[in-house]
Design an enzyme around this catalytic site. Structure first.
Site, PDB file in Angstrom:
ATOM      1  N   LYS A  79       0.886  -4.212 -14.389  1.00 38.97           N
ATOM      2  CA  LYS A  79      -0.355  -3.817 -13.981  1.00 38.97           C
ATOM      3  C   LYS A  79      -1.406  -3.353 -15.323  1.00 38.97           C
ATOM      4  CE  LYS A  79      -2.552  -0.492 -10.565  1.00 38.97           C
ATOM      5  NZ  LYS A  79      -2.193   0.492  -9.684  1.00 38.97           N
ATOM      6  N   SER A 154      -4.820  -0.389  -5.208  1.00 41.17           N
ATOM      7  CA  SER A 154      -5.194  -0.944  -6.495  1.00 41.17           C
ATOM      8  C   SER A 154      -4.226  -2.010  -6.998  1.00 41.17           C
ATOM      9  CB  SER A 154      -5.688   0.256  -7.406  1.00 41.17           C
ATOM     10  OG  SER A 154      -4.362   1.023  -7.751  1.00 41.17           O
ATOM     11  N   SER A 178      -1.347   2.842  -3.704  1.00 43.64           N
ATOM     12  CA  SER A 178      -1.538   1.559  -4.485  1.00 43.64           C
ATOM     13  C   SER A 178      -0.474   0.565  -4.691  1.00 43.64           C
ATOM     14  CB  SER A 178      -2.282   1.997  -5.616  1.00 43.64           C
ATOM     15  OG  SER A 178      -3.600   2.081  -5.530  1.00 43.64           O
TER      16      SER A 178
HETATM   17  N1  GLN Z   1      -6.969   3.796  -2.543  1.00 44.97           N
HETATM   18  C1  GLN Z   1      -6.605   5.100  -3.053  1.00 44.97           C
HETATM   19  C2  GLN Z   1      -7.722   5.467  -3.949  1.00 44.97           C
HETATM   20  O1  GLN Z   1      -8.507   4.835  -3.875  1.00 44.97           O
HETATM   21  C3  GLN Z   1      -5.121   4.936  -3.644  1.00 44.97           C
HETATM   22  C4  GLN Z   1      -5.222   4.395  -5.017  1.00 44.97           C
HETATM   23  C5  GLN Z   1      -3.862   4.491  -5.634  1.00 44.97           C
HETATM   24  O2  GLN Z   1      -2.888   4.839  -5.188  1.00 44.97           O
HETATM   25  N2  GLN Z   1      -3.997   4.292  -7.007  1.00 44.97           N
HETATM   26  O3  GLN Z   1      -7.573   6.490  -4.650  1.00 44.97           O
END
Ligand code: GLN
Length: 490
Positions: A79, A154, A178
């Protein structure tokens, strides 16, 4: 079967037996990328020459019969919020679009030591803020099961790359879901480890008390194999735990007899997609068939999880992202009259809307006069959520829930309504607040749209209970076929 379709478990054996070479395998992965990337767009960067060089080096080591690392010759993706020395690390943000780190994240270093071949950096929501990968400043990744839908986020790029065989395994990061939510949306396996299990050194910080790096793979076995390498104390991260790392592959016994599986009533509520609920209920029944016992548990503070998370996460983000000032890193506006103007314009141009929204929310929650009402209150509720888990785990060994309330949604469907977007993490967020580990794995498909759309389930365990997750996950996987199904991309 093509080489790129293999798992770490199966390919490592064939590489070692020199039945196949890493160069052949890596070329096949690169060929698959050429075929599907124009539609999937999982990668922000593919470095073919580097991948092939690493593959050739792996082949030389294998040819010499050296005692090589467990990942020798295996193509993996990373990532793009994980630092890679000499390779651009953008966080899918304009503000870091030209940032080339002078060091690698500990996890990247560990996979390299184990012999991995790096094929590229995957797309994400800017600074890992989002649930659909639509917040990337550069491109939208499509869900390989239905190109009009999101892959989740994400870590959407990593999950999409794994299911479309554009790598054998990938790394993601999980602050509120995410890794698990995109794993569920793409029908792959994803683990959010216990907080402190894996070093965060070299992970671009979003919310430091919630962030964890973890694997996204095709099987539970591959996740266990990667965790053997990723887990463990790192002197460069003071929050990494000094807890011995077991051989996680030893927990891959196909036996769940007598294990108590907790089903929290708060996770089966109105508004959940019918097919998701049905698939998860079938998974529960399946595990009962394998000898597990079901217990009803309650996580009474679940309703407060989203609000608590968005206060804690944005507060930490507002502080972590203060470093992007046009001086220390990356982008600086060319158009400036004085230093304040430089800061303001750099951040105005460099950050996307979601990131700005969160910096503002977090700054507000931390400001004098509101700190007690919001941030401090959120910390207290966070403790209650953590206690909910401790109490539930007195009655059960693992907790089973859906990964998300719906199958993957359409690109654009939730971009105008941040609160709707935030709700897609409703089942994953509490795990980060509680610091516990959770595993997402495929458990069905929705057939409502004419195309199969993945449904995932989530297993949670007490802190450092990853072995229990692998044991239950593997037993389920070995007796079901969902993980074998592939999207019709060709
Ligand atoms: N969707 C959640 C956020 O926007 C989690 C994102 C993540 O785990 N990085 O913060």
């Amino acid at each position: 079967m093509r080489l790129c379709e293999g798992t770490i478990g199966s390919l490592a054996v064939r590489l070692r037996a020199r039945e196949i070479s890493s160069t052949e395998l890596t070329r096949d992965v690169l060929e698959q990328m050429r075929a599907v990337e124009p539609r999937v767009r999982a990668y922000l960067a593919v470095i073919e020459s580097m991948a092939l060089e690493m593959a050739e080096a792996a082949d030389r080591r294998l040819a010499r019969g050296e005692n090589v690392g467990p990942l020798t010759g295996i193509p993996v993706a990373v990532k793009d919020n994980l630092c890679t020395i000499g390779v651009r690390t953008t966080c899918a943000s304009k503000i870091l679009q030209d940032f080339v780190p002078p060091y690698s994240a500990t996890v990247v270093e560990r996979l390299k030591q184990a012999g991995a071949v790096f094929v590229g950096k995957t797309n994400l929501d800017e600074f890992a803020m989002g649930s659909s990968t639509e917040n990337s400043a550069f491109q939208i990744t499509a869900n390989p099961w239905d190109l009009a839908r999101v892959p989740g986020g994400s870590s959407g790029g990593s999950a999409a790359a794994v299911i479309s065989d554009e790598c054998i395994a990938a790394l993601g990061s999980d602050t509120g879901g995410s890794i698990r939510q995109p794993a569920g949306f793409c029908s792959v396996v994803g683990l959010k480890p216990t907080y402190g299990r894996v070093s965060r050194y070299g992970l671009v910080a979003y919310a430091s008390s919630l962030d964890q790096i973890g694997p996204i793979t095709k099987t539970v076995e591959d996740t266990a194999l990667l965790m053997n390498l990723l887990a463990g104390r790192d002197p460069a991260d003071s929050t990494s735990a000094d807890v011995p790392v077991p051989d996680y592959t030893k927990s891959l016994r196909c036996d769940v007899r007598g294990l108590r599986i907790g089903v929290p009533k708060e996770y089966f509520v109105e508004g959940m997609d019918r097919e998701v609920e049905a698939a998860v209920r079938r998974a529960i029944a399946h595990l009962v068939g394998l000898g597990a016992e079901i217990v009803d548990v309650s996580l009474p503070h679940t309703d407060y999880a989203i609000a608590t998370y968005y206060l804690c996460a944005t507060a930490e983000a507002s502080s972590n992202l203060a470093r992007y000032d046009g001086v220390h890193y990356g982008y600086r506006t060319p158009d400036q009259d004085n230093i304040i103007d430089m800061y303001t314009k750099t951040r105005h141009d460099g950050f996307g809307n979601e990131v700005k929204r969160r910096i503002m929310l977090g700054t507000y929650a931390l400001s004098a006069g509101y700190y007690d009402a919001y941030y401090l209150k959120a910390l207290k509720v966070r403790t209650l959520i953590k206690r909910d888990f401790e109490q539930a785990f007195e009655k059960c060994d693992v907790i089973l829930t859906p990964t998300s309330p719906t199958p993957p949604f359409r690109i654009g469907e939730k971009t105008d309504d941040p609160l709707q977007m935030y709700l897609s993490d409703i089942f994953t967020i509490s795990v980060n607040l509680g610091g516990i580990p959770a595993l997402a794995l495929p458990c069905g498909f929705s057939e409502a749209t004419g195309r199969p759309l993945p449904i995932g389930m989530q297993l949670m365990a007490p802190v450092f209970g990853e072995e229990m997750l692998f044991r239950v996950g593997h037993a389920y996987e070995q007796t079901t076929d969902f993980h074998k199904r592939k999207p019709a991309l060709q």
